[in-house]
Design an enzyme around this catalytic site. Structure first.
Site, PDB file in Angstrom:
ATOM      1  N   HIS A  62       0.823  -1.198   0.000  1.00  0.00           N
ATOM      2  CA  HIS A  62       0.000   0.000   0.000  1.00  0.00           C
ATOM      3  C   HIS A  62       0.865   1.259   0.000  1.00  0.00           C
ATOM      4  O   HIS A  62       1.952   1.268   0.570  1.00  0.00           O
ATOM      5  CB  HIS A  62      -0.906   0.022   1.239  1.00  0.00           C
ATOM      6  CG  HIS A  62      -1.829  -1.146   1.324  1.00  0.00           C
ATOM      7  ND1 HIS A  62      -2.268  -1.670   2.525  1.00  0.00           N
ATOM      8  CD2 HIS A  62      -2.407  -1.903   0.359  1.00  0.00           C
ATOM      9  CE1 HIS A  62      -3.084  -2.690   2.294  1.00  0.00           C
ATOM     10  NE2 HIS A  62      -3.179  -2.856   0.992  1.00  0.00           N
ATOM     11  N   LYS A  72       4.103   6.109   8.079  1.00  0.00           N
ATOM     12  CA  LYS A  72       3.661   5.115   9.055  1.00  0.00           C
ATOM     13  C   LYS A  72       4.801   4.775  10.005  1.00  0.00           C
ATOM     14  O   LYS A  72       5.947   4.648   9.589  1.00  0.00           O
ATOM     15  CB  LYS A  72       3.202   3.832   8.354  1.00  0.00           C
ATOM     16  CG  LYS A  72       2.012   4.025   7.440  1.00  0.00           C
ATOM     17  CD  LYS A  72       1.679   2.742   6.703  1.00  0.00           C
ATOM     18  CE  LYS A  72       0.515   2.945   5.745  1.00  0.00           C
ATOM     19  NZ  LYS A  72       0.246   1.722   4.956  1.00  0.00           N
ATOM     20  N   TYR A 132      -0.120   0.794  14.258  1.00  0.00           N
ATOM     21  CA  TYR A 132       0.446   1.791  13.369  1.00  0.00           C
ATOM     22  C   TYR A 132       0.104   3.197  13.875  1.00  0.00           C
ATOM     23  O   TYR A 132      -1.035   3.443  14.273  1.00  0.00           O
ATOM     24  CB  TYR A 132      -0.150   1.769  11.966  1.00  0.00           C
ATOM     25  CG  TYR A 132      -0.495   0.480  11.309  1.00  0.00           C
ATOM     26  CD1 TYR A 132       0.065   0.169  10.065  1.00  0.00           C
ATOM     27  CD2 TYR A 132      -1.424  -0.415  11.845  1.00  0.00           C
ATOM     28  CE1 TYR A 132      -0.292  -0.989   9.396  1.00  0.00           C
ATOM     29  CE2 TYR A 132      -1.777  -1.571  11.186  1.00  0.00           C
ATOM     30  CZ  TYR A 132      -1.211  -1.858   9.953  1.00  0.00           C
ATOM     31  OH  TYR A 132      -1.558  -2.995   9.291  1.00  0.00           O
ATOM     32  N   GLU A 143      -5.457   6.450  -1.868  1.00  0.00           N
ATOM     33  CA  GLU A 143      -4.775   5.197  -1.528  1.00  0.00           C
ATOM     34  C   GLU A 143      -4.640   4.309  -2.765  1.00  0.00           C
ATOM     35  O   GLU A 143      -5.558   4.206  -3.579  1.00  0.00           O
ATOM     36  CB  GLU A 143      -5.568   4.445  -0.457  1.00  0.00           C
ATOM     37  CG  GLU A 143      -5.667   5.162   0.865  1.00  0.00           C
ATOM     38  CD  GLU A 143      -4.390   5.057   1.682  1.00  0.00           C
ATOM     39  OE1 GLU A 143      -3.633   4.089   1.480  1.00  0.00           O
ATOM     40  OE2 GLU A 143      -4.159   5.944   2.504  1.00  0.00           O
ATOM     41  N   ASP A 170      -6.260  -6.374  -2.547  1.00  0.00           N
ATOM     42  CA  ASP A 170      -4.827  -6.564  -2.759  1.00  0.00           C
ATOM     43  C   ASP A 170      -4.562  -7.569  -3.870  1.00  0.00           C
ATOM     44  O   ASP A 170      -3.609  -7.411  -4.646  1.00  0.00           O
ATOM     45  CB  ASP A 170      -4.159  -7.037  -1.460  1.00  0.00           C
ATOM     46  CG  ASP A 170      -4.060  -5.927  -0.416  1.00  0.00           C
ATOM     47  OD1 ASP A 170      -4.216  -4.753  -0.783  1.00  0.00           O
ATOM     48  OD2 ASP A 170      -3.835  -6.249   0.762  1.00  0.00           O
TER      49      ASP A 170
END
Length: 202
Positions: A62, A72, A132, A143, A170
């Site tokens: 991602h 992140k 995260y 995204e 995904d």
């Protein structure tokens, strides 16, 4: 706190000391001072994420549009993961390369990924938890994903020894070359300018 910069610029591994005693254990996976010393800026925090995964689950690859992107900072408080950073920034000297770091609840290492880097991980144990800290909130329109099974990337999932489990999103994500041809990938120069703006802001 021990800090190691990965060969892919913008990615850092942080290893905190841990303090076990008769009650259990204490560790501080995120500490602002060593983070600022490594990156040159504070960690902006807009969202905290928590995932639980069965063994063999792969999440990613991602990444988000830059600007603003989504940095992140993550660690694994239960279980173990193989965490992978993928350089998807077009024009980067390490474009298309990846690095893998094991994060687990034995050493509480953490990984920071700057905006524009691709991120994926595979759960190595059942009931694996990943926490995260994210610099921006989730924005579905910004995204994107890369197929984690892209044979050209050849990510190191052989350590799983089980059939990978992926989300439909995904599994249907484009390969890296397809995403590049479609203009979906972040630009390296734009990312560098964004990092510099973060450092100027302190």
């Amino acid at each position: 706190m021990q800090v190691r910069e990965l060969d892919i610029s913008g990615a850092f591994e942080f290893t905190p000391p841990s303090f076990p005693d008769h009650r259990g254990l204490f560790a501080a996976p995120f500490q602002e001072e060593p983070f600022v010393a490594a990156t040159g800026h504070r960690m902006r925090l807009a969202q905290a994420n928590h995932s639980v995964s069965a063994r063999g689950v792969i999440r990613g690859v991602h990444f988000a549009d830059v600007p603003p992107g989504q940095a992140k900072y993550l660690y694994c408080p239960r279980g173990a993961i193989l965490d992978v950073v993928v350089d998807v920034r077009t024009g980067s000297p390490t474009f298309g390369r990846w690095e893998a770091v094991r994060l687990d609840s034995d050493e509480y290492r953490a990984l920071y990924l700057a905006e524009g880097l691709g991120h994926a991980f595979a759960a190595l144990t059942d009931d694996t938890v990943v926490s995260y800290l994210c610099s921006t909130p989730y924005n579905p329109a910004a995204e994107h994903g890369i197929d984690p099974l892209d044979p050209d990337l050849d990510l190191p999932w052989s350590e799983l020894d089980v059939e990978p489990v992926l989300s439909d999103k995904d599994r249907k994500a484009p390969r890296l070359a397809e995403a590049q041809a479609d203009g979906l990938l972040p630009d390296h120069r734009t990312c560098l300018e964004h990092y510099e703006s973060l450092r100027r802001a302190g």
